[in-house]
Design a protein around this motif. Structure first.
Motif, mmCIF file in Angstrom:
data_model
loop_
_atom_site.group_PDB
_atom_site.id
_atom_site.type_symbol
_atom_site.label_atom_id
_atom_site.label_comp_id
_atom_site.label_asym_id
_atom_site.label_seq_id
_atom_site.Cartn_x
_atom_site.Cartn_y
_atom_site.Cartn_z
ATOM 1 N N ARG A 1 0.892 -1.070 -0.073
ATOM 2 C CA ARG A 1 0.117 -0.132 -0.037
ATOM 3 C C ARG A 1 0.595 1.379 -0.003
ATOM 4 N N LEU A 2 0.556 2.231 -0.813
ATOM 5 C CA LEU A 2 1.146 3.321 -0.852
ATOM 6 C C LEU A 2 0.229 4.572 -0.695
ATOM 7 N N THR A 3 0.890 5.614 -0.281
ATOM 8 C CA THR A 3 0.083 6.915 -0.055
ATOM 9 C C THR A 3 -0.182 7.649 -1.582
ATOM 10 N N LYS A 4 -1.210 8.491 -1.586
ATOM 11 C CA LYS A 4 -1.738 9.169 -2.695
ATOM 12 C C LYS A 4 -0.552 9.592 -3.419
ATOM 13 N N LYS A 5 0.211 10.456 -2.232
ATOM 14 C CA LYS A 5 1.439 11.311 -2.956
ATOM 15 C C LYS A 5 2.555 10.253 -3.559
ATOM 16 N N GLU A 6 2.884 9.147 -2.890
ATOM 17 C CA GLU A 6 3.603 8.114 -3.459
ATOM 18 C C GLU A 6 3.377 7.417 -4.866
ATOM 19 N N ILE A 7 2.113 7.297 -5.008
ATOM 20 C CA ILE A 7 1.493 6.951 -6.054
ATOM 21 C C ILE A 7 1.574 7.885 -7.296
ATOM 22 N N ASP A 8 1.169 9.258 -6.919
ATOM 23 C CA ASP A 8 1.342 10.192 -8.024
ATOM 24 C C ASP A 8 2.559 10.290 -8.272
ATOM 25 N N SER A 9 3.725 10.262 -7.481
ATOM 26 C CA SER A 9 5.185 10.550 -7.872
ATOM 27 C C SER A 9 5.590 9.514 -8.627
ATOM 28 N N HIS B 1 -12.082 -3.874 -14.881
ATOM 29 C CA HIS B 1 -13.603 -2.926 -14.708
ATOM 30 C C HIS B 1 -14.731 -3.589 -14.266
ATOM 31 N N LYS B 2 -14.555 -4.929 -13.655
ATOM 32 C CA LYS B 2 -15.634 -5.368 -12.496
ATOM 33 C C LYS B 2 -15.367 -5.051 -11.303
ATOM 34 N N MET B 3 -14.605 -6.150 -10.560
ATOM 35 C CA MET B 3 -14.527 -5.697 -9.179
ATOM 36 C C MET B 3 -13.535 -4.744 -8.654
ATOM 37 N N LEU B 4 -12.518 -4.446 -9.483
ATOM 38 C CA LEU B 4 -11.572 -3.430 -9.214
ATOM 39 C C LEU B 4 -11.926 -2.111 -9.728
ATOM 40 N N GLN B 5 -12.892 -1.769 -10.463
ATOM 41 C CA GLN B 5 -13.874 -0.423 -10.789
ATOM 42 C C GLN B 5 -12.837 0.348 -11.702
ATOM 43 N N ALA B 6 -12.151 -0.311 -12.298
ATOM 44 C CA ALA B 6 -11.262 0.644 -13.339
ATOM 45 C C ALA B 6 -11.978 0.786 -14.547
ATOM 46 N N PRO B 7 -11.711 1.648 -15.430
ATOM 47 C CA PRO B 7 -12.504 2.118 -16.288
ATOM 48 C C PRO B 7 -12.824 1.002 -17.346
ATOM 49 N N TYR B 8 -13.978 0.862 -18.097
ATOM 50 C CA TYR B 8 -14.313 -0.010 -18.863
ATOM 51 C C TYR B 8 -13.298 -0.262 -20.189
ATOM 52 N N GLY B 9 -13.074 -1.445 -20.429
ATOM 53 C CA GLY B 9 -12.046 -1.865 -21.366
ATOM 54 C C GLY B 9 -10.722 -1.977 -20.737
ATOM 55 N N THR B 10 -10.727 -2.564 -19.601
ATOM 56 C CA THR B 10 -9.334 -2.707 -18.713
ATOM 57 C C THR B 10 -9.554 -4.242 -18.307
ATOM 58 N N LYS C 1 -3.050 2.633 -10.008
ATOM 59 C CA LYS C 1 -3.499 3.388 -8.808
ATOM 60 C C LYS C 1 -4.500 2.883 -7.768
ATOM 61 N N ILE C 2 -5.174 1.902 -8.389
ATOM 62 C CA ILE C 2 -6.192 1.165 -7.652
ATOM 63 C C ILE C 2 -5.557 0.365 -6.576
ATOM 64 N N LEU C 3 -4.696 -0.683 -7.167
ATOM 65 C CA LEU C 3 -4.003 -1.714 -6.259
ATOM 66 C C LEU C 3 -3.244 -1.024 -5.419
ATOM 67 N N MET C 4 -2.546 0.301 -5.790
ATOM 68 C CA MET C 4 -1.617 0.609 -4.618
ATOM 69 C C MET C 4 -2.314 1.362 -3.666
ATOM 70 N N ASN C 5 -3.427 2.076 -3.887
ATOM 71 C CA ASN C 5 -4.182 2.525 -2.807
ATOM 72 C C ASN C 5 -4.671 1.873 -1.798
ATOM 73 N N TYR C 6 -5.153 0.897 -2.323
ATOM 74 C CA TYR C 6 -5.554 -0.387 -1.111
ATOM 75 C C TYR C 6 -4.483 -1.073 -0.620
ATOM 76 N N GLY C 7 -3.510 -1.417 -1.307
ATOM 77 C CA GLY C 7 -2.664 -2.706 -0.805
ATOM 78 C C GLY C 7 -3.405 -4.034 -0.484
ATOM 79 N N PRO C 8 -2.671 -4.947 -0.389
ATOM 80 C CA PRO C 8 -3.459 -6.281 -0.257
ATOM 81 C C PRO C 8 -4.614 -6.678 0.836
ATOM 82 N N TYR C 9 -4.147 -6.019 2.072
ATOM 83 C CA TYR C 9 -4.965 -6.062 3.287
ATOM 84 C C TYR C 9 -6.145 -5.313 3.120
ATOM 85 N N ASP C 10 -6.332 -4.128 2.953
ATOM 86 C CA ASP C 10 -7.308 -3.376 2.665
ATOM 87 C C ASP C 10 -8.337 -3.965 1.719
#
Length: 442
Positions: free
Chosen positions: A33-41, A293-302, A344-353
């Motif tokens: 899991r990363l912070t939003k700042k780390e992900i964006d960086s 684009h199902k459970m992960l809620q990424a844009p369709y076509g992913t 972005k989605i994966l790193m925002n949650y991390g495996p445990y969240d």
């Protein structure tokens, strides 16, 4: 709350605790899991490694950033959104980036993040050994399933010197398999064989499987591409690979390649059932499809396609000489922004969240199921899933229309499903139950 419902809730709480303990004791090599700042960086650094068409002298690439009149690069809308910035920069992720020799060099930054996504999925979620899997971010489950079948058809063609006579190859799957198998059979000119399932459990009928294999053998078919379901989109049902392989083993001349369609369940089942067996630890399995684009809620076509190393060469297109490393994917050019959305989605949650989020959906679904059971409703629900299919005899047309329940067959529905997604909160479930009870016969 009735005594039986209280007892079921206690059992589920214990199951939830035990499952979380298993997940928290697992080791994740790539997924943190990363912070939003780390992900964006990380994403900004990656974009800086990609080609900047306006500052670069490079003129040989048939691409550019998105049209500036419609998608201004200095728009305030982009502030704080590295996904939109990536979309504007328009990186092309053609090829496969788990092997850097197969990558276009002009988009190396974001391609590295895609390769990291593939490692998370293959190694941390699907339990592959390090550096044993290739893959790419696809347009979705349909492409991933066709890609797998294409690879295995070509493997058989080359290995057995079929000279493009595919009459000895067949796709084998259950009748609940996704319709992309029908598309693959049609596009790739190979036979498809569907196995019947038990109507109330969706488990494959092994006697029917024997009959189908006997028929295939008489037709001269001895090469199978077996597609196993990791949660079907209609029932949430999970196939047992052993149920297939135990019967196939009785037909000694049959050769089998195994693909798992985890388009729905790939981001769900490994967290509600961390000991589930459909992983790369099973050496019989060579590839997986997942949908972001199902459970992960990424844009369709992913979507995501992952396959053991050494197999993608069978879909390599030699004529793509102008592409660095050529191309072994079905779709060719594709937007790098889709890969960034997964990152972005994966790193925002991390495996445990992420695990706790999927378990919360499973718990919410179980509460709904428990109440329906109190009313003796006929339904299909697989333990730990977020899908409930209700028999048509228990729902009125008005209820179906009001809540958008999806039928198994629009022409003659037998089952209508509820999917407990993130937006299906407790208040919606309570309202549904109130309306459901009101339409039950007195």
């Amino acid at each position: 709350m009735s005594a039986s419902m209280q007892n079921t809730s206690v059992i589920f709480v214990w199951y939830l605790f035990k499952t979380i303990c298993v997940i928290y004791n697992q080791s994740y090599s790539h997924w943190k899991r990363l912070t939003k700042k780390e992900i964006d960086s990380h994403i900004i650094d990656a974009l800086n490694q990609n080609i900047n068409y306006y500052d670069s002298l490079k003129m040989g690439i048939p691409g550019s950033h998105l049209d500036q009149r419609e998608f201004a690069a200095d728009s305030k809308v982009l502030d704080g959104s590295t996904f939109l910035k990536t979309l504007i920069n328009n990186p092309n992720h053609i090829g496969v980036h788990t092997d850097t020799d197969l990558s276009e060099p002009y988009f190396a930054g974001t391609q590295k993040l895609e390769a990291q996504v593939i490692k998370i999925i293959s190694d941390d979620i699907l339990k592959a050994q390090p550096d044993t899997v290739d893959g790419y971010v696809s347009s979705g489950g349909t492409e991933g399933n066709i890609q797998a079948i294409w690879v295995y058809r070509n493997l058989y063609n080359e290995t057995f010197k079929l000279n493009m006579d595919y009459s000895s190859i067949a796709i084998l799957c259950s009748e609940d398999a996704h319709y992309s198998m029908d598309k693959a059979a049609n596009l790739l000119n190979i036979k498809q064989c569907k196995v019947a399932v038990e109507k109330d459990t969706r488990v494959i009928n092994q006697e029917h499987l024997k009959k189908q294999l006997t028929l295939l053998k008489h037709q001269g078919i001895d090469k199978l591409i077996l597609v196993v379901n990791m949660m079907t989109t209609m029932y949430g049902s999970v196939d047992s690979l052993d149920d297939y392989m135990d019967i196939i083993a009785q037909f000694a001349s049959m050769t089998v390649k195994v693909h798992v369609d985890g388009a729905y369940g790939g981001f769900f089942l490994p967290f509600t059932h961390p000991d589930q067996p459909l992983t790369f630890e099973d050496e019989r399995i060579d590839s997986f499809t997942l949908d972001a684009h199902k459970m992960l809620q990424a844009p369709y076509g992913t979507g995501i396609f992952v396959i053991r190393k050494g197999l993608l060469k069978y879909s390599l297109t030699d004529s793509a000489q102008y592409v660095a490393g050529m191309d072994c994917t079905l779709v060719g050019s594709r937007s790098g922004a889709n890969a960034i959305s997964i990152y972005k989605i994966l790193m925002n949650y991390g495996p445990y969240d992420w695990a706790e989020r999927m378990l919360a959906l499973a718990q919410r679904t179980l509460r709904l199921k428990n109440q329906l059971e109190q009313w003796n409703v006929k339904m299909i629900h697989f333990d730990g899933s977020n899908i409930i299919a209700i028999h048509r005899d228990f729902v009125t047309t008005d209820l179906v229309l009001k809540y958008g329940l999806v039928p198994d067959n629009h022409n003659n529905p037998e089952w209508l499903k509820i999917v407990v997604m993130d937006h299906v909160k407790g208040d919606k479930i309570i309202q549904f139950l109130q309306d459901f009870k009101a339409q039950l016969p007195v």
